[in-house]
Design a protein around this motif. Sequence first.
Motif, PDB file in Angstrom:
ATOM      1  N   LEU A 206       0.918  -1.127  -0.039  1.00 44.33           N
ATOM      2  CA  LEU A 206      -0.047   0.125  -0.102  1.00 44.33           C
ATOM      3  C   LEU A 206       1.009   1.248   0.027  1.00 44.33           C
ATOM      4  O   LEU A 206       1.631   1.300   0.961  1.00 44.33           O
ATOM      5  N   SER A 207       0.800   1.846  -0.970  1.00 40.50           N
ATOM      6  CA  SER A 207       1.716   3.137  -1.201  1.00 40.50           C
ATOM      7  C   SER A 207       0.931   4.555  -0.801  1.00 40.50           C
ATOM      8  O   SER A 207       1.465   5.480  -0.557  1.00 40.50           O
ATOM      9  N   LYS A 208      -0.506   4.454  -0.976  1.00 37.74           N
ATOM     10  CA  LYS A 208      -1.202   5.644  -0.553  1.00 37.74           C
ATOM     11  C   LYS A 208      -2.669   5.175  -0.215  1.00 37.74           C
ATOM     12  O   LYS A 208      -3.175   4.339  -0.857  1.00 37.74           O
ATOM     13  N   TYR A 209      -3.251   5.965   0.893  1.00 40.38           N
ATOM     14  CA  TYR A 209      -4.477   5.684   1.605  1.00 40.38           C
ATOM     15  C   TYR A 209      -5.312   5.699   0.262  1.00 40.38           C
ATOM     16  O   TYR A 209      -5.420   6.852  -0.713  1.00 40.38           O
ATOM     17  N   ASN A 210      -6.699   4.911   0.206  1.00 38.52           N
ATOM     18  CA  ASN A 210      -7.797   5.263  -0.661  1.00 38.52           C
ATOM     19  C   ASN A 210      -7.537   4.636  -2.218  1.00 38.52           C
ATOM     20  O   ASN A 210      -8.027   5.569  -2.822  1.00 38.52           O
ATOM     21  N   THR A 211      -6.466   4.075  -2.349  1.00 37.51           N
ATOM     22  CA  THR A 211      -5.989   3.479  -3.546  1.00 37.51           C
ATOM     23  C   THR A 211      -5.860   2.040  -3.616  1.00 37.51           C
ATOM     24  O   THR A 211      -5.495   1.752  -2.331  1.00 37.51           O
ATOM     25  N   THR A 212      -5.795   1.448  -4.744  1.00 39.04           N
ATOM     26  CA  THR A 212      -5.623  -0.192  -4.362  1.00 39.04           C
ATOM     27  C   THR A 212      -4.139  -0.185  -4.460  1.00 39.04           C
ATOM     28  O   THR A 212      -3.433   0.093  -5.247  1.00 39.04           O
ATOM     29  N   PRO A 213      -3.847  -1.208  -3.430  1.00 36.42           N
ATOM     30  CA  PRO A 213      -2.458  -1.600  -3.422  1.00 36.42           C
ATOM     31  C   PRO A 213      -1.793  -2.166  -4.500  1.00 36.42           C
ATOM     32  O   PRO A 213      -2.603  -2.535  -5.503  1.00 36.42           O
TER      33      PRO A 213
ATOM     34  N   ASP B  98      -8.075  -5.062   6.599  1.00 39.20           N
ATOM     35  CA  ASP B  98      -7.114  -4.640   5.426  1.00 39.20           C
ATOM     36  C   ASP B  98      -7.974  -3.528   4.554  1.00 39.20           C
ATOM     37  O   ASP B  98      -7.465  -2.601   4.394  1.00 39.20           O
ATOM     38  N   LEU B  99      -9.245  -3.841   4.435  1.00 40.36           N
ATOM     39  CA  LEU B  99     -10.212  -2.705   3.916  1.00 40.36           C
ATOM     40  C   LEU B  99      -9.987  -1.137   4.652  1.00 40.36           C
ATOM     41  O   LEU B  99      -9.969  -0.189   4.113  1.00 40.36           O
ATOM     42  N   HIS B 100     -10.183  -1.338   5.958  1.00 41.58           N
ATOM     43  CA  HIS B 100     -10.219  -0.176   6.852  1.00 41.58           C
ATOM     44  C   HIS B 100      -8.796   0.426   6.736  1.00 41.58           C
ATOM     45  O   HIS B 100      -8.680   1.680   7.018  1.00 41.58           O
ATOM     46  N   ILE B 101      -7.640  -0.571   6.838  1.00 39.15           N
ATOM     47  CA  ILE B 101      -6.378  -0.025   6.524  1.00 39.15           C
ATOM     48  C   ILE B 101      -6.283   0.697   5.149  1.00 39.15           C
ATOM     49  O   ILE B 101      -5.740   1.908   5.242  1.00 39.15           O
ATOM     50  N   ILE B 102      -6.842   0.373   3.963  1.00 38.70           N
ATOM     51  CA  ILE B 102      -6.527   1.041   2.836  1.00 38.70           C
ATOM     52  C   ILE B 102      -7.296   2.379   2.998  1.00 38.70           C
ATOM     53  O   ILE B 102      -6.833   3.375   2.219  1.00 38.70           O
ATOM     54  N   GLU B 103      -8.537   2.454   3.481  1.00 41.65           N
ATOM     55  CA  GLU B 103      -9.205   3.582   3.735  1.00 41.65           C
ATOM     56  C   GLU B 103      -8.835   4.541   4.588  1.00 41.65           C
ATOM     57  O   GLU B 103      -9.244   5.853   4.768  1.00 41.65           O
ATOM     58  N   GLY B 104      -7.623   4.085   5.450  1.00 41.72           N
ATOM     59  CA  GLY B 104      -6.780   5.035   6.217  1.00 41.72           C
ATOM     60  C   GLY B 104      -7.550   5.166   7.718  1.00 41.72           C
ATOM     61  O   GLY B 104      -6.988   5.936   8.565  1.00 41.72           O
ATOM     62  N   GLN B 105      -8.339   4.178   7.867  1.00 41.73           N
ATOM     63  CA  GLN B 105      -8.656   4.301   9.501  1.00 41.73           C
ATOM     64  C   GLN B 105      -7.835   4.110  10.291  1.00 41.73           C
ATOM     65  O   GLN B 105      -8.042   4.281  11.552  1.00 41.73           O
ATOM     66  N   TRP B 106      -7.070   3.206  10.134  1.00 43.54           N
ATOM     67  CA  TRP B 106      -5.659   2.862  11.132  1.00 43.54           C
ATOM     68  C   TRP B 106      -4.599   3.694  10.987  1.00 43.54           C
ATOM     69  O   TRP B 106      -3.605   3.509  11.585  1.00 43.54           O
ATOM     70  N   GLN B 107      -4.700   4.706  10.040  1.00 41.89           N
ATOM     71  CA  GLN B 107      -3.435   5.834   9.688  1.00 41.89           C
ATOM     72  C   GLN B 107      -2.849   6.272  11.254  1.00 41.89           C
ATOM     73  O   GLN B 107      -1.600   5.882  11.409  1.00 41.89           O
ATOM     74  N   GLU B 108      -3.459   6.849  12.171  1.00 41.39           N
ATOM     75  CA  GLU B 108      -3.275   7.374  13.251  1.00 41.39           C
ATOM     76  C   GLU B 108      -2.819   6.294  14.360  1.00 41.39           C
ATOM     77  O   GLU B 108      -1.760   6.429  14.983  1.00 41.39           O
ATOM     78  N   LYS B 109      -3.833   5.257  14.378  1.00 44.47           N
ATOM     79  CA  LYS B 109      -3.597   4.095  15.369  1.00 44.47           C
ATOM     80  C   LYS B 109      -2.478   3.476  15.112  1.00 44.47           C
ATOM     81  O   LYS B 109      -1.668   3.138  16.086  1.00 44.47           O
ATOM     82  N   SER B 110      -2.000   3.228  13.894  1.00 45.68           N
ATOM     83  CA  SER B 110      -0.779   2.251  13.474  1.00 45.68           C
ATOM     84  C   SER B 110       0.372   3.222  13.402  1.00 45.68           C
ATOM     85  O   SER B 110       1.536   2.508  13.856  1.00 45.68           O
ATOM     86  N   GLY B 111       0.488   4.148  12.937  1.00 46.80           N
ATOM     87  CA  GLY B 111       1.466   5.022  12.755  1.00 46.80           C
ATOM     88  C   GLY B 111       2.597   4.559  11.771  1.00 46.80           C
ATOM     89  O   GLY B 111       3.813   4.871  11.572  1.00 46.80           O
TER      90      GLY B 111
ATOM     91  N   GLU C 205       4.653   3.997   8.512  1.00 49.59           N
ATOM     92  CA  GLU C 205       4.971   4.685   7.184  1.00 49.59           C
ATOM     93  C   GLU C 205       4.868   3.949   5.776  1.00 49.59           C
ATOM     94  O   GLU C 205       5.085   2.743   5.800  1.00 49.59           O
ATOM     95  N   LEU C 206       4.067   4.601   5.000  1.00 49.21           N
ATOM     96  CA  LEU C 206       3.904   3.891   3.615  1.00 49.21           C
ATOM     97  C   LEU C 206       4.880   4.238   2.712  1.00 49.21           C
ATOM     98  O   LEU C 206       5.698   5.175   2.913  1.00 49.21           O
ATOM     99  N   PRO C 207       5.292   3.144   1.792  1.00 45.13           N
ATOM    100  CA  PRO C 207       4.573   1.980   1.623  1.00 45.13           C
ATOM    101  C   PRO C 207       4.940   0.936   2.563  1.00 45.13           C
ATOM    102  O   PRO C 207       5.988   0.908   2.846  1.00 45.13           O
ATOM    103  N   TYR C 208       4.034  -0.046   2.832  1.00 50.06           N
ATOM    104  CA  TYR C 208       4.254  -1.298   3.297  1.00 50.06           C
ATOM    105  C   TYR C 208       3.397  -2.247   3.051  1.00 50.06           C
ATOM    106  O   TYR C 208       2.404  -2.238   2.306  1.00 50.06           O
TER     107      TYR C 208
END
Length: 341
Positions: free
Chosen positions: A6-13, A42-55, A57-60
């Motif tokens: 995943l290199s950018k949130y709200n985009t397909t890996p 995984d869907l929630h991660i792609i949507e950015g819901q975990w961005q602050e919680k996980s911290g 760094e993209l891509p991963y």
Amino acid sequence: MKAVRLSKYNTTPELVEVPDPEATSPLDVVVRIGGAGVCRTDLHIIEGQWQEKSGVELPYTLGHENAGWVHQVGSAVTGVAVGDPVILHPLATCGLCRACRDGDDVHCVQSTFPGIDTDGGYAELLKTNVRAVVKLDASLQPAGVAALADAGLTAYHAVRKAAKLLRPGEKVVVIGAGGLGHIGVQVLRALSSAEIIVVDRSPDALALAEELGAEHIVRADGTQVHAVLDLTGGHGAEAVIDFVGEGGAVQDGVSMLRRAGNYYVVGYGGTLQVPTIDMVTAEINFVGNLVGSYNDLAELMVLAAQGKVALHTTTYPLGEFAEALEDLDQGNVRGRAILVP
């Protein structure tokens, strides 16, 4: 190796080439992935819901439900050897903090969580540490049990809590019989003699729940609360295990709970809104559940080897990850989707 990154949130890996991970520390274990579960998280991660919680760094690399074969080990690793089939606890823990020493390693203060805050198993290889590795019985195959590493473990963790308090003849409501819920029904059947009521929108999911031992199935068609109350003599169930946690499920679940009942929150995305006076006067309890401990996973593998818990899976080649994610998002997966490199 190939990995889904995943290199950018709200985009397909994307499926890309990355360097192979290597065992650089004495307790490291590198696993050749035999199956990686595709989870709604995984869907929630792609949507950015975990961005602050996980911290993170993209891509991963995504993927937190993993099983395979030991590929490489560090110099101090014991108990497993190259070629052994294994399932991986979601966390790579330290073993030294208070939580780890208490056996509550899911709350390790120095853990990493492959697929959440570091590279995961949507790949050909994954690095973790030996504290995460559970050796599989010879009767089990990695692709067949991979999703038990999180979905199964989370279901087991919640159900084990409920089963300790449920008495014969009491009733438990399972909300959602999909990827987690169908495992929860099986664990309930193995650990408890309580009467199981399953609520779901999907006729296929309800049919599967009935196959797996649920005494009652209830279609979530707007009448589900009344149906459950009818099945419980108007009192509600002693326990509700909510594998959905959004879209009105929480409000319905609270209405299905009897006085002094226990509500186990597993699914998430919604909001719990209950007047405090209702909690006090009815003495109801809300219990959160986050995966489970290493020992929980080891116990779950015993049930799997005994044939008491089995995953219903749909497999996809690693290169078809986007289709797997789409099928999951659209509710077209019966049981769990598994990526196989």
